[in-house]
Design a protein around this motif. Structure first.
Motif, PDB file in Angstrom:
ATOM      1  N   UNK A 232       0.811  -1.225   0.000  1.00 57.57           N
ATOM      2  CA  UNK A 232       0.000   0.000   0.000  1.00 57.57           C
ATOM      3  C   UNK A 232       0.843   1.272   0.000  1.00 57.57           C
ATOM      4  N   UNK A 233       1.919   1.262   0.781  1.00 57.60           N
ATOM      5  CA  UNK A 233       2.742   2.473   0.831  1.00 57.60           C
ATOM      6  C   UNK A 233       3.312   2.808  -0.545  1.00 57.60           C
ATOM      7  N   UNK A 234       3.758   1.774  -1.244  1.00 58.57           N
ATOM      8  CA  UNK A 234       4.323   2.012  -2.582  1.00 58.57           C
ATOM      9  C   UNK A 234       3.229   2.533  -3.516  1.00 58.57           C
ATOM     10  N   UNK A 235       2.052   1.944  -3.401  1.00 52.88           N
ATOM     11  CA  UNK A 235       0.939   2.365  -4.261  1.00 52.88           C
ATOM     12  C   UNK A 235       0.541   3.811  -3.969  1.00 52.88           C
ATOM     13  N   UNK A 236       0.458   4.141  -2.694  1.00 48.15           N
ATOM     14  CA  UNK A 236       0.053   5.502  -2.309  1.00 48.15           C
ATOM     15  C   UNK A 236       1.112   6.513  -2.765  1.00 48.15           C
ATOM     16  N   UNK A 237       2.382   6.091  -2.754  1.00 51.26           N
ATOM     17  CA  UNK A 237       3.409   7.026  -3.252  1.00 51.26           C
ATOM     18  C   UNK A 237       3.151   7.381  -4.713  1.00 51.26           C
ATOM     19  N   UNK A 252      -2.035  12.312   2.759  1.00 51.73           N
ATOM     20  CA  UNK A 252      -2.153  10.996   3.386  1.00 51.73           C
ATOM     21  C   UNK A 252      -3.148  11.013   4.544  1.00 51.73           C
ATOM     22  N   UNK A 253      -3.330  12.164   5.161  1.00 51.18           N
ATOM     23  CA  UNK A 253      -4.283  12.244   6.269  1.00 51.18           C
ATOM     24  C   UNK A 253      -5.723  12.033   5.808  1.00 51.18           C
ATOM     25  N   UNK A 254      -5.954  12.190   4.529  1.00 51.39           N
ATOM     26  CA  UNK A 254      -7.322  12.056   4.014  1.00 51.39           C
ATOM     27  C   UNK A 254      -7.638  10.632   3.586  1.00 51.39           C
ATOM     28  N   UNK A 255      -6.646   9.754   3.682  1.00 50.93           N
ATOM     29  CA  UNK A 255      -6.895   8.366   3.280  1.00 50.93           C
ATOM     30  C   UNK A 255      -7.792   7.696   4.305  1.00 50.93           C
TER      31      UNK A 255
END
Ligand code: ARG
Length: 574
Positions: A232-237, A252-255
């Protein structure tokens, strides 16, 4: 209130009440701009039936009751009212809006909590052009509500959970964390998914591992969660790269993705079942909101637990609504989601009302997003039928924008900045200038055109005003007028500028950013006519020059603020 259309509506309604009684005061006078006067009211004809009187007579009576009207009233044709505002009135209002730091945008007396669910790409798949649209429209709505003083809570409901993650995590183990991360960060989510899928379909051992992995994921077993986080972290990046290129306000706070609700799904189902809101039908747990009928006349289920015990999109969405109402204390919830999900959303809202999780006073709205089409009129895809990578599409917009401005004398760095602003402005404006529920054809040539209702045209309009101030050595903040209106083009521009506050309020109320786009285009067009007819820096006398500079400054601020609300960048020079 300065918007002439609203002021006139109120005036005519007062006249209706005075002439015919209070019960007539809420008839819509249908005030529209007219070629015969500033505006025309078209209410006498419809009222004449209700009053059983001749339309012209009704019109005359309304006119007689328009006392203290700041201008002239004239009955025309079969019963229209031609309304022309006095120059004094327009001038006074224009000076008021000029002095107002908010340019006529009112702050609501009681700010609302507005939850906006938008963007929401799916982690297991490449973000596609449809998500571009929910992202752009949602972000414009968010900006408008914040500007109005509402408290906005962004919710990026990522597709970050569910059975596909079993195979996605196993694939990560197969190719190694490093390679997986590199691929996902590069936005190759589609290829990644397809590779995992191929093994899932052909390799029984992989298939078994993937299924087991789903079980440990549901149980939030620590090692599985560690792998899930890597994925997920890689995807969100990658998503963040697209967001920052687009200039979207999501962080990221809005995820608040599907995974966030995992631990409440069982409880959601149990509660609804215990209270009899959901019933078991063919082994599945379903809510049957009234009014949804299938093809064979059977009531349609809103399925919150499948017969195999699994939860789905409907379950998570029941949890989103409860959370947004009970925890986030929403007054209004906007779901900016594809129009194809209309039935799901409607059943969701009805089911939530049945459960008491969406009380009367909370408004939940599906802001339906139409599809983006290719030039062939079909869903926008590349030639070989693969969905288009968003990041590549945005890069192409910038490359093409650089061509549009290639004749300019700017240095390398500034050209890059302008190309970025123009490219993103073009893509975003093209999206926002169309009603959010209509389809549109994605066409770089049209969206990058410097004339017509395009982002670059509006960006250019504001850049041109800036250049007037640069050439004159005047700071727009110091162009305080007063505005005096001599030329009809000045007056027409001033009338347009008075409408800014009303249009922003309307966009917030009806979630219609395209109305703001159209308003900005009209304003820029009115400015173009003004600028062609009225010399500014070389005006005939000091007072006229000061007035015209003030009109330029107000136009600049309205365009700048309005484009800002749409999320369209405003380059200093172009
Ligand atoms: N991820 C979904 C999709 O791509 C959109 C989710 C929208 N939000 C929601 N609460 N259902 O179609």
């Amino acid at each position: 209130m300065t918007d002439p259309q609203l002021v006139l509506t109120e005036r005519v309604q007062q006249a209706l009440a005075a002439a015919f009684g209070a019960e007539y005061s809420d008839a819509d006078p249908l005030i529209r701009p007219s070629q015969f006067a500033d505006y025309q009211a078209n209410v006498a004809m419809s009222l004449s039936k209700r009053l059983r009187r001749a339309p012209r007579e009704v019109a005359q009576e309304i006119a007689d009751h328009l006392t203290d009207f700041p201008g002239t009233v004239e009955v025309s044709g079969p019963g229209f009212l031609n309304l022309t505002l006095s120059d004094d009135w327009v001038t006074a209002q224009a000076n008021e809006v000029l002095a107002d730091p908010r340019h006529g945008v009112a702050v609501p007396e009681s700010p609302q909590i507005v939850v906006v669910d938008y963007s929401a790409p799916n982690a297991a798949k490449e973000m596609h052009v449809g998500h571009l649209r929910t992202t752009i429209v949602g972000d414009a709505l968010v900006r408008v509500h914040e500007h109005l003083g509402n408290k906005v809570i962004r919710q990026n409901h990522l597709g970050d959970w569910g059975t596909p993650f079993g195979m996605l995590i196993e694939h990560l183990l197969d190719i190694g964390e490093k390679a997986a991360v590199a691929q996902l960060e590069a936005g190759e989510g589609n290829a990644y998914y397809q590779a995992a899928r191929a093994k899932f379909d052909s390799d029984p051992e992989f298939n078994r591992r993937a299924r087991t992995r789903v079980v440990t994921l549901q149980a939030e077993e620590p090692e599985t969660m560690r792998l899930w986080h890597i994925f997920m972290n890689a995807t969100v990046r990658y998503f963040n790269k697209v967001y920052s290129q687009l200039g979207v306000t999501l962080t990221d706070d809005d995820i608040a993705g599907e995974s966030m609700y995992n631990h409440v799904l069982a409880q959601v189902c149990d509660e609804l079942q215990e209270r009899g809101i959901a019933v078991v039908s063919d082994g599945a747990l379903c809510v049957f909101p009234p009014g949804y009928i299938g093809r064979e006349g059977q009531p349609l289920p809103f399925m919150i637990r499948k017969s195999d015990g699994g939860y789905g999109y409907a379950t998570t969405d029941m949890a989103t609504i409860r959370y947004r109402v009970q925890d986030l204390k929403a007054d209004r919830i906007l779901y900016v989601i594809g129009a194809t999900q209309a039935q799901h959303m409607s059943m969701l809202f009805d089911s939530a009302r049945m459960a008491g999780w969406l009380p009367e006073h909370v408004h939940a709205e599906h802001i339906q997003i139409g599809s983006v089409l290719g030039s062939d009129g079909k869903m926008f895809k590349t030639r070989i039928g693969k969905s288009i990578k968003l990041a590549e599409l945005l890069d192409e917009a910038e490359t093409r924008a650089a061509q549009v401005i290639r004749d300019s004398e700017y240095g390398e760095a500034e050209r890059g900045d302008i190309a970025h602003a123009v490219g993103m402005g073009a893509v975003k404006y093209a999206d926002l200038s169309v009603s959010h529920d209509s389809e549109y054809v994605f066409d770089f040539d049209r969206m990058l055109a410097l004339t017509g209702n395009t982002g670059p045209y509006l960006q250019y309009a504001q850049a041109r005003i800036r250049s007037i101030f640069r050439r004159g050595g005047v700071d727009p903040a110091e162009a305080t007028g007063p505005i005096v209106l001599g030329n009809p083009a000045e007056r027409a521009l001033a009338l347009k500028l008075l409408g800014f506050g009303a249009i922003v309020a309307e966009v917030a109320e009806n979630s219609t950013p395209h109305r703001l786009a159209a308003y900005l285009f009209d304003t820029a067009s009115a400015f173009t006519t003004f600028f062609e007819e009225c010399p500014v820096l070389k005006a005939e006398d000091e007072a006229t020059r000061a007035s015209r500079l003030a009109l330029c400054a107000l136009t600049l601020r309205v365009l700048e603020t309005g484009l800002g609300l749409l999320g369209v960048p405003v380059p200093e020079r172009m």
